[in-house]
Design a protein around this motif. Structure first.
Motif: not given
Length: 66
Positions: A14-19
């Motif tokens: 994953k390259e982003y911190p969201g889910n």
């Protein structure tokens, strides 16, 4: 070979911190449905004479034959 649109991109994760939670999915679906419903509704307003006269006077004059 071309890559897909839904799979992870090149890299290790994953390259982003969201889910992607159920709340996010429901919010996106509701926003998309609202866009479809109200987006199609606006089409009738743009052809109304009063709308054209107020916001697009040059288009109104041309439509009236002037």
């Amino acid at each position: 070979m071309a890559g897909g649109g839904f799979g992870p991109g090149p890299g290790t994760g994953k390259e982003y911190p969201g889910n992607l939670t159920p709340y996010v999915i429901v919010t996106c679906v509701i926003a998309a449905m609202g866009g479809l419903i109200f987006g199609y509704d606006i089409g009738g307003v743009t052809s109304m004479d009063s709308f054209l006269e107020k916001f697009f006077p040059s288009v109104y004059k041309e439509a009236e034959g002037g």
